[in-house]
Write an enzyme that holds these catalytic residues in place. Sequence first.
Site, PDB file in Angstrom:
ATOM      1  CB  CYS A   2      -0.130   6.669  -5.391  1.00  0.00           C
ATOM      2  SG  CYS A   2       2.016   5.984  -4.865  1.00  0.00           S
ATOM      3  CD  GLU A 108      -2.861   2.624  -0.837  1.00  0.00           C
ATOM      4  OE1 GLU A 108      -2.821   2.959   0.248  1.00  0.00           O
ATOM      5  OE2 GLU A 108      -2.679   2.911  -1.851  1.00  0.00           O
TER       6      GLU A 108
END
Length: 230
Positions: A2, A108
């Site tokens: 992340c 992402e």
Amino acid sequence: MCGRFGFFELSHFIEQLRQLELPFDEAPGFGYRQSWNIAPGSEIVTLFGDHRRYRLGMARWGLIPHWSKEMPKNRPINARAESLAVKPFFHHMLNRRHCIVSASGFYEWKPVADQRKEPWYIRRKDNRPMALAGLWDEWRPPGPPSLPLCSCTIVTTGANREMKPVHDRMPVILEEEEWSAWLDSSNRDAVQLLDPADDNVLDLWPVSTRVNNPRNDDPHCIERVAESAS
């Protein structure tokens, strides 16, 4: 992994805390601003768990352990759930300093044709803020007495069914009934909470590559665009 996220709904997060009867103190100098593109090294909204007391404040995203003699070059923004107990960088915090990082959603990057990567935005389907499991620590810079620096890292785990087409990792997203259990660092069973989000919890879509530059920080970052051909 992340590496970028957004948070722009503090009032909703605070309302959740009140509904869950999780009393908290606001840290001195707490300063929040909406952001749609938070990069590593930023000051981020964090709910610190500290011996059954909760404190809402800011932490630098990128962990600096308290035992570091100087500012380390490696300041992890993520910590793999599977290795927390054995990695020297993290194991001293596993049963000592837990936190929740609040997020509206995270980004992402999905590999596509020609070795390019396409950014995707991921949020909860119910539109509630995400509570990401984290670890935090407090470090004092060397030299004359100075204020301690709070920093944190976000715990990651394997991807659930919805995330796998985009990436094989994802942050640990705690459900509301899990918040107090994770924040209680003396709870030896807390590590059992570090699993992928249930299927059908998330909504995700491709967004513009303008999010690649953290200077672009506005609602356009999360707007849906057409998916690239794989």
